[in-house]
Design a protein around this motif. Structure first.
Motif, PDB file in Angstrom:
ATOM      1  N   LYS A  58       0.572  -4.063 -18.199  1.00  0.00           N
ATOM      2  CA  LYS A  58       0.323  -4.258 -16.767  1.00  0.00           C
ATOM      3  C   LYS A  58       1.523  -4.936 -16.101  1.00  0.00           C
ATOM      4  O   LYS A  58       2.010  -4.495 -15.058  1.00  0.00           O
ATOM      5  CB  LYS A  58      -0.954  -5.088 -16.576  1.00  0.00           C
ATOM      6  N   SER A  71      13.608   0.161   1.831  1.00  0.00           N
ATOM      7  CA  SER A  71      12.794  -0.567   2.816  1.00  0.00           C
ATOM      8  C   SER A  71      13.387  -1.937   3.061  1.00  0.00           C
ATOM      9  O   SER A  71      14.384  -2.335   2.449  1.00  0.00           O
ATOM     10  CB  SER A  71      11.371  -0.721   2.283  1.00  0.00           C
ATOM     11  N   CYS A  97       1.458  -8.834  -5.752  1.00  0.00           N
ATOM     12  CA  CYS A  97       1.658  -8.729  -7.199  1.00  0.00           C
ATOM     13  C   CYS A  97       3.079  -8.529  -7.709  1.00  0.00           C
ATOM     14  O   CYS A  97       3.422  -9.087  -8.743  1.00  0.00           O
ATOM     15  CB  CYS A  97       0.748  -7.643  -7.753  1.00  0.00           C
ATOM     16  N   ARG A 119      11.735   0.516   7.882  1.00  0.00           N
ATOM     17  CA  ARG A 119      10.938   1.423   7.045  1.00  0.00           C
ATOM     18  C   ARG A 119      11.444   2.852   7.106  1.00  0.00           C
ATOM     19  O   ARG A 119      10.807   3.740   6.528  1.00  0.00           O
ATOM     20  CB  ARG A 119       9.475   1.379   7.485  1.00  0.00           C
ATOM     21  N   GLU A 149      -2.761  -0.983  -3.038  1.00  0.00           N
ATOM     22  CA  GLU A 149      -3.501  -1.169  -1.801  1.00  0.00           C
ATOM     23  C   GLU A 149      -3.117  -0.080  -0.801  1.00  0.00           C
ATOM     24  O   GLU A 149      -1.996   0.414  -0.802  1.00  0.00           O
ATOM     25  CB  GLU A 149      -3.227  -2.565  -1.246  1.00  0.00           C
ATOM     26  N   PHE A 183      -4.583  -0.632 -11.966  1.00  0.00           N
ATOM     27  CA  PHE A 183      -3.310  -0.100 -11.473  1.00  0.00           C
ATOM     28  C   PHE A 183      -3.389   0.409 -10.041  1.00  0.00           C
ATOM     29  O   PHE A 183      -2.451   1.037  -9.553  1.00  0.00           O
ATOM     30  CB  PHE A 183      -2.818   1.020 -12.401  1.00  0.00           C
ATOM     31  N   LEU A 184      -4.511   0.162  -9.351  1.00  0.00           N
ATOM     32  CA  LEU A 184      -4.620   0.670  -7.979  1.00  0.00           C
ATOM     33  C   LEU A 184      -3.552   0.033  -7.097  1.00  0.00           C
ATOM     34  O   LEU A 184      -3.130  -1.101  -7.332  1.00  0.00           O
ATOM     35  CB  LEU A 184      -6.017   0.389  -7.407  1.00  0.00           C
TER      36      LEU A 184
HETATM   37  C1  UGA Z   1       1.423  -2.287  -6.751  1.00  0.00           C
HETATM   38  C2  UGA Z   1       1.417  -1.155  -7.788  1.00  0.00           C
HETATM   39  O1  UGA Z   1       1.861   0.038  -7.158  1.00  0.00           O
HETATM   40  C3  UGA Z   1       0.018  -0.944  -8.367  1.00  0.00           C
HETATM   41  O2  UGA Z   1       0.065   0.036  -9.398  1.00  0.00           O
HETATM   42  C4  UGA Z   1      -0.490  -2.273  -8.940  1.00  0.00           C
HETATM   43  O3  UGA Z   1      -1.804  -2.120  -9.419  1.00  0.00           O
HETATM   44  C5  UGA Z   1      -0.469  -3.321  -7.855  1.00  0.00           C
HETATM   45  O4  UGA Z   1       0.891  -3.455  -7.358  1.00  0.00           O
HETATM   46  C6  UGA Z   1      -0.857  -4.678  -8.337  1.00  0.00           C
HETATM   47  O5  UGA Z   1      -0.773  -4.975  -9.504  1.00  0.00           O
HETATM   48  O6  UGA Z   1      -1.212  -5.435  -7.438  1.00  0.00           O
HETATM   49  P1  UGA Z   1       0.731  -2.538  -4.212  1.00  0.00           P
HETATM   50  O7  UGA Z   1       1.535  -3.787  -4.282  1.00  0.00           O
HETATM   51  O8  UGA Z   1      -0.627  -2.609  -3.674  1.00  0.00           O
HETATM   52  O9  UGA Z   1       0.610  -1.879  -5.664  1.00  0.00           O
HETATM   53  O10 UGA Z   1       1.518  -1.440  -3.348  1.00  0.00           O
HETATM   54  P2  UGA Z   1       2.811  -0.545  -3.648  1.00  0.00           P
HETATM   55  O11 UGA Z   1       2.558   0.793  -3.094  1.00  0.00           O
HETATM   56  O12 UGA Z   1       3.240  -0.617  -5.036  1.00  0.00           O
HETATM   57  O13 UGA Z   1       3.902  -1.225  -2.728  1.00  0.00           O
HETATM   58  C7  UGA Z   1       4.441  -2.506  -3.031  1.00  0.00           C
HETATM   59  C8  UGA Z   1       5.564  -2.820  -2.060  1.00  0.00           C
HETATM   60  O14 UGA Z   1       6.709  -2.006  -2.341  1.00  0.00           O
HETATM   61  C9  UGA Z   1       5.196  -2.554  -0.598  1.00  0.00           C
HETATM   62  O15 UGA Z   1       5.735  -3.572   0.220  1.00  0.00           O
HETATM   63  C10 UGA Z   1       5.863  -1.231  -0.312  1.00  0.00           C
HETATM   64  O16 UGA Z   1       6.171  -1.050   1.049  1.00  0.00           O
HETATM   65  C11 UGA Z   1       7.122  -1.343  -1.159  1.00  0.00           C
HETATM   66  N1  UGA Z   1       7.692  -0.030  -1.541  1.00  0.00           N
HETATM   67  C12 UGA Z   1       7.002   0.800  -2.349  1.00  0.00           C
HETATM   68  C13 UGA Z   1       8.949   0.325  -1.068  1.00  0.00           C
HETATM   69  O17 UGA Z   1       9.600  -0.428  -0.340  1.00  0.00           O
HETATM   70  N2  UGA Z   1       9.460   1.543  -1.446  1.00  0.00           N
HETATM   71  C14 UGA Z   1       8.789   2.400  -2.252  1.00  0.00           C
HETATM   72  O18 UGA Z   1       9.332   3.490  -2.558  1.00  0.00           O
HETATM   73  C15 UGA Z   1       7.525   2.024  -2.711  1.00  0.00           C
END
Ligand code: UGA
Ligand code: NAD
Length: 459
Positions: A217, A266, A273, A439, A166, A163-164
């Motif tokens: 997941k 955003s 993912c 953003r 990036e 669940f990490l």
């Molecule tokens: C996401 C999940 O948060 C993780 O728990 C999961 O393990 C992972 O997918 C996965 O399965 O690969 P990740 O994609 O690395 O993690 O990053 P996030 O922080 O979730 O952001 C995803 C996208 O959503 C980014 O483009 C981010 O900018 C965007 N986002 C996120 C928003 O536009 N607004 C938000 O409030 C949060």
């Protein structure tokens, strides 16, 4: 079963950081991360920690502590599998680009290859751990391959999704909300649990049946992505009604039933993912003929596509309906801050839209290399790679990107963009100087005070 040696197949964004932390917290276990990609392994072994193939804050310190002690990176896949008591499968599971389920289903060829290779090599019993994100019921496929092609040794298959996120991978791994283990064999579950118990309180380690774990997941990512699409859909409504999406997000987020996280509007979610896992969920629902369920989740992706297109069209409309020959600065290319990962980044699609209109783009990102940016654009095949290279330039500084630009767009929320000398930027740009903040990073009052024409999502 006491685990003395672990092998992990796949040294990517998950395998590398996850195994580094497991090795850091379990100095008595030998952890070997293997990959077919030689240059990736070479980079993991680089003495210069700046050269690690994955950029994650804090990762260098963890690697420095464990590498060479009980953490190893190698291309010797068979040897590592053969020696291991437990094998993690952490290979990529991208969306299929061919055949049945093209554009939707997860491509499981790499998972199947791993299962066949493990079966082929293993001469002693092993616990096989699915770390990759896979469709529900994949464990049955892995088990069937292992049992039918193996050398008669015993395999237990567990699901242990990661669940990490990036950019925050190290704190996420060191202090996880929960660890999820799905399986049927209690002893195997306990073996895996004991590895995590080296640093995770046992009440945060959940065990379920295999299918619940695999499905959880996909569902976790679907719910997270759905929140982003929900707030992004409201951002458009805010723009036409005079409401401010940050204020709305704050007001609703105070309700503890809703919560404040993942409500940042955003230019659209990216990353390897969210879209892949949503498409996969939609495909699975359709394959069980659950049409309403599939349509419901598909809408999360459609809103995300709409958000990216809407942002590009806003740029064009604002700049007098033409961007042909105009320079537009792009600050950021990664899909979020603190990562060098660009997979499915909104920046790629916004750039593609503007390049279709013959804009000239100058990109600056603190962590993404020029060759990656062109690779991302060329992959879309919207125009020749020569044309991409003539219309788009990659530069080394924000100020260089902004010089003589008609407009500037913020695509990634890197902290350093907040601290730029915005007066200097304004003075170096063509007038009127447009800023399109995808953003919501900057302060409207400050920017307008400096004389920018400022647009932010959801205001
Ligand atoms: C996401 C999940 O948060 C993780 O728990 C999961 O393990 C992972 O997918 C996965 O399965 O690969 P990740 O994609 O690395 O993690 O990053 P996030 O922080 O979730 O952001 C995803 C996208 O959503 C980014 O483009 C981010 O900018 C965007 N986002 C996120 C928003 O536009 N607004 C938000 O409030 C949060
Ligand atoms: P990645 O593409 O960065 O890494 C996968 C690696 O596996 C590659 O280096 C590839 O060369 C290697 N590989 C593929 N087949 C192999 C084989 N047969 N033998 C040896 N190596 C092989 O992918 P990733 O981002 O690390 O994702 C891996 C899995 O984890 C995916 O299923 C993904 O959905 C899931 N996941 C990713 C994240 C994330 O933040 N990236 C978070 C949670 C879960």
């Amino acid at each position: 079963m006491e685990i003395k040696k672990i092998a992990c197949i796949g040294a990517g964004y998950v395998g590398g950081p996850t195994m580094s932390v497991i090795a850091q917290k379990n100095p008595h276990i030998q952890v070997t991360v293997v990959d077919l990609n030689e240059s990736r392994i070479e980079a993991w072994n680089s003495s210069d920690l700046e050269e690690l193939p994955v950029y994650e804050p804090g990762l260098d310190a963890v690697v420095a502590e464990a590498r060479g002690r009980n953490l190893f990176f190698t291309t010797e896949v068979e040897k590592a599998i053969e020696e291991a008591d437990m094998v993690f499968i952490s290979v990529n599971t991208p969306t299929k680009t061919y055949g049945k389920g093209k554009g939707q289903a997860a491509d499981l060829k790499f998972i199947e290859l791993c299962a066949r290779q493990i079966a082929d090599v293993a001469t002693s019993s092993k616990i096989i751990v699915e770390k990759s994100t896979i469709p529900v019921r994949t464990a049955a496929t892995i088990k069937s391959i292992l049992d039918h092609t193996g050398k008669g040794v015993q395999f237990h298959v567990l699901s242990n999704p990661e669940f990490l996120a990036e950019g925050t991978a190290i704190p996420d791994l060191q202090n996880p909300d929960r660890i999820l283990i799905g399986g049927e064999d209690e002893a195997a579950i306990q073996s895996l649990k004991s590895i995590y118990e080296a640093w995770v309180p046992s009440e945060r380690i959940i065990s379920t049946n295999l299918w619940s774990s695999e499905l959880s997941k996909l569902v976790a990512n679907a719910f997270l992505a759905q929140r982003v699409s929900s707030i992004n859909s409201i951002s458009e409504l805010c723009e036409v009604t005079g409401a401010n999406v940050d204020e709305v997000a704050h007001a609703i987020g105070q309700d503890t039933r809703i919560g404040s996280k993942f409500l940042k509007a955003s230019v659209g979610f990216g990353g390897s993912c969210f879209q892949k896992d949503l498409l996969n969920l939609v495909y699975i629902a359709r394959s069980y003929n659950l049409i309403e369920v599939a349509n419901y989740w598909e809408q999360v992706i459609l809103i995300n596509d709409h958000q990216k297109t809407r942002f590009a069209e806003k740029i064009i409309r604002s700049m007098y309906n033409t961007v042909n020959g105009k320079k537009i600065a792009f600050l950021g290319w990664a899909f979020k801050k603190n990562t060098n990962d660009t997979r499915e980044s909104a920046a790629i699609y916004v750039a593609d839209h503007l390049l279709d209109e013959q804009a000239n783009i100058a990109v600056y990102d603190p962590k993404v290399q020029e060759n990656q940016i062109f690779k991302d654009l060329d992959y879309l095949a919207s125009r020749s790679s020569e044309e991409n290279r003539s219309l788009l330039k990659v530069v080394n500084y924000s100020y260089e990107a902004a010089k003589d630009a008609h407009g500037l767009a913020i695509l990634t929320e890197w902290d350093e963009f907040k601290d730029l000398d915005w007066k200097r930027i304004k003075d170096s740009m063509k007038k009127p100087a447009f800023v399109f903040d995808g953003r919501k990073l900057l302060d409207r009052r400050k920017l307008e005070g400096l004389g920018f024409v400022y647009y932010a999502i959801g205001e």
